[in-house]
Design a protein around this motif. Structure first.
Motif, PDB file in Angstrom:
ATOM      1  N   CYS A 397     -20.994   4.741 -13.043  1.00 52.40           N
ATOM      2  CA  CYS A 397     -21.435   3.416 -13.132  1.00 52.40           C
ATOM      3  C   CYS A 397     -19.588   3.126 -14.064  1.00 52.40           C
ATOM      4  O   CYS A 397     -19.768   2.904 -15.661  1.00 52.40           O
ATOM      5  CB  CYS A 397     -22.567   2.597 -13.281  1.00 52.40           C
ATOM      6  N   CYS A 400     -21.139   0.573 -16.635  1.00 53.93           N
ATOM      7  CA  CYS A 400     -22.305   0.706 -18.284  1.00 53.93           C
ATOM      8  C   CYS A 400     -22.164   2.446 -17.927  1.00 53.93           C
ATOM      9  O   CYS A 400     -22.820   3.157 -18.914  1.00 53.93           O
ATOM     10  CB  CYS A 400     -24.183   0.469 -17.404  1.00 53.93           C
ATOM     11  N   CYS A 415     -25.038   0.896  -8.847  1.00 53.58           N
ATOM     12  CA  CYS A 415     -25.462   1.553  -9.682  1.00 53.58           C
ATOM     13  C   CYS A 415     -26.751   1.163 -10.124  1.00 53.58           C
ATOM     14  O   CYS A 415     -27.540  -0.019 -10.289  1.00 53.58           O
ATOM     15  CB  CYS A 415     -24.994   0.510 -11.488  1.00 53.58           C
ATOM     16  N   CYS A 418     -27.614  -0.800 -13.940  1.00 54.00           N
ATOM     17  CA  CYS A 418     -27.241  -2.436 -13.804  1.00 54.00           C
ATOM     18  C   CYS A 418     -26.663  -3.217 -12.414  1.00 54.00           C
ATOM     19  O   CYS A 418     -26.323  -4.499 -12.532  1.00 54.00           O
ATOM     20  CB  CYS A 418     -26.096  -2.390 -15.048  1.00 54.00           C
ATOM     21  N   ASN A 420     -24.543  -2.624 -10.528  1.00 53.05           N
ATOM     22  CA  ASN A 420     -23.361  -3.434  -9.920  1.00 53.05           C
ATOM     23  C   ASN A 420     -22.707  -2.252  -8.614  1.00 53.05           C
ATOM     24  O   ASN A 420     -22.898  -1.833  -8.720  1.00 53.05           O
ATOM     25  CB  ASN A 420     -22.454  -2.895 -11.032  1.00 53.05           C
TER      26      ASN A 420
HETATM   27 ZN   LIG Z   1     -23.874   0.032 -14.444  1.00 54.19          ZN
END
Ligand SMILES: [Zn+2]
Length: 477
Positions: A397, A400, A415, A418, A420
């Motif tokens: 990702c 993060c 992700c 997180c 994402n």
């Molecule tokens: Zn992430």
């Protein structure tokens, strides 16, 4: 009917077969009161049957015993001569024998007659593949016989190429049925080993046809441990591989690189019904059948070749579990190399090859026909250089650094840390290859007689260490 025979009757020099340089082999020499000695060579082939038993080496053992009743004795190891493994009409391992004696002159007719009787008594004549051949010569081995040996390893030969040679050299010879065994008999007499190994073979009585052998496996494991120059006795799992399961007279064969060690190992094997043993010198495990070629266009049917190629496309499995590997040579010729199901792990490892890998292959050339194309049946492969393999993998990702996962077909990536979902796309990344450069070889159970494993370095120097054969009647009955 159809028997080829020659008995040197056109010659009154005592028969036999003299080298081209020895047109007069000394019969007119004054004797000076001492016995004149000479060398005798006996070649025998095609007396056995894959289905019905016998073994040409067993007949060889019996012939040795009969010959030693004459004023001659073995002058060196009996020789087990493996010939072209690709001939379609071979009996079992395409093995002929050569027996070399020295002794008083003028014995060849008696030797020949005795061998004829024994071949007729013991050969499996009812098997259509069994077509015995016998050659007996005295004096030097003609150079053409040695040339025949090399040719018979690499291509199909016919008796029409052999019989004129035998007549030219005024040999004692005889072929039974279609007489094809003459090819092996001449080749065996002509064989000259640049490299060799030994095989000590234990025999039971030829009358016994059981497929089961009365061998104590522990004694084989112990003998192979004690005699480290022996090989091919026991596989990785501890199973015996030195014992045939056919109705033939062979109880057990111990292969080795050192004659005394090989013989000792065999004689330490505990086996029921053992009657006799012979220590053979042999071209087994030397790769002498292989011809190095540069182009696939030189891969002629029934020969065995080695050459450098590049994998042309991914290997694939076919019915029966056989693996095909399309390959291409430096000049653009293509062919399919095959690894068959019985080669097990070998085949599985080779399935990891990819397009562009550089390999060296060893194998026999299979003639095309019907739905099969010409191809190469692999005996072993050396991986020389591996192509870089790239797979599309999930990226980390960008926000993060966490791992990402696919959300399903066509759904993109997310992700795992997180959540994402922005800016994520699978990336081509180099992946580690399971293969690494080096040799890939089949397990011992799939070895052919002439196959040279990387673990075996055949012998070059001859060490003559009699006895070459013996009887065991009292010990083992
Ligand atoms: Zn992430």
């Amino acid at each position: 009917m159809g028997e080829a025979q020659g008995d040197g009757t056109s010659s009154h020099r005592g028969g036999g077969c003299n080298g081209p340089s020895a047109t007069d082999n000394g019969f007119r020499e004054p004797e000076h009161g001492r016995v004149q000695v000479t060398e005798y060579h006996i070649g025998v082939d095609s007396t056995d049957s894959a289905e019905l038993g016998m073994c040409t080496t067993y007949l060889g053992a019996l012939i040795i015993e009969e010959m030693e009743k004459l004023p001659v004795e073995l002058s060196t190891y009996p020789e087990l001569v493996r010939l072209n493994p690709n001939v379609p009409w071979k009996t079992r391992g395409n093995g002929a024998v050569a027996l070399r004696f020295s002794g008083r002159r003028g014995q060849e007719r008696r030797m020949f007659d005795t061998c004829c009787e024994m071949i007729e008594k013991y050969s499996i004549m009812e098997d259509p593949q069994t077509n015995p051949g016998l050659v007996v010569i005295s004096g030097n081995v003609p150079e053409e016989f040695t040339e025949t040996y090399h040719e018979a390893l690499h291509r199909l030969m016919g008796t029409e190429e052999i019989i004129p040679l035998l007549k030219e050299h005024e040999c004692l010879f005889r072929g039974w049925k279609n007489g094809r065994g003459l090819i092996g008999a001449v080749s065996a007499v002509g064989a000259r080993f640049d490299e060799f190994t030994y095989e000590a073979i234990l025999y039971r009585n030829g009358e016994v046809k059981d497929r089961e052998r009365l061998v104590d496996p522990g004694s084989v494991r112990e003998a192979s441990r004690k005699h480290p120059s022996t090989f091919f006795n026991v596989d990785d799992r501890g199973d015996l591989v030195c014992i045939p399961h056919s109705p033939c007279p062979v109880i057990c064969g111990i292969r080795g690189l050192e004659p005394v060690d090989t013989r000792s190992a065999l004689l330490e094997v505990s086996a029921g019904r053992a009657e006799r043993w012979v220590l053979w010198r042999t071209n087994q495990h030397t790769d002498v059948h292989i011809v190095a070629i540069d182009s696939l266009k030189d891969a002629s049917p029934y020969s065995s070749v080695s050459l450098d190629v590049v994998v042309d496309s991914e290997p694939s499995y076919h019915g029966g579990g056989h693996l095909s590997i399309p390959v291409r040579d430096g000049s653009g010729h293509t062919m399919t190399a095959w690894a068959y199901e019985p080669t097990k792990e070998f085949r599985k490892e080779l399935s990891g090859l990819i397009r562009g890998d550089s390999i060296r292959i060893w194998g026999s050339v299979r003639e095309g026909g019907g739905r099969f194309e010409r191809g190469i049946n692999l005996e072993k492969v050396e991986v020389q250089e591996l192509e870089k393999k790239r797979d599309l993998v999930n990226p980390r990702c960008p926000l993060c650094g966490g791992p990402t996962e696919s959300m399903g077909k066509g759904q993109g990536l997310r992700c795992k840390s997180c959540g994402n979902r922005e800016g994520l796309e699978k990336l081509p990344m180099e992946v580690k290859r399971k293969l690494s450069p080096g040799m890939i070889e089949p397990p011992p159970t799939a070895w052919r007689h002439l196959f040279r494993p990387s673990s075996v370095t055949p012998v070059k120097e001859l060490e003559v260490a009699p006895p070459f054969h013996g009887l065991l009647f009292e010990d083992h009955q």
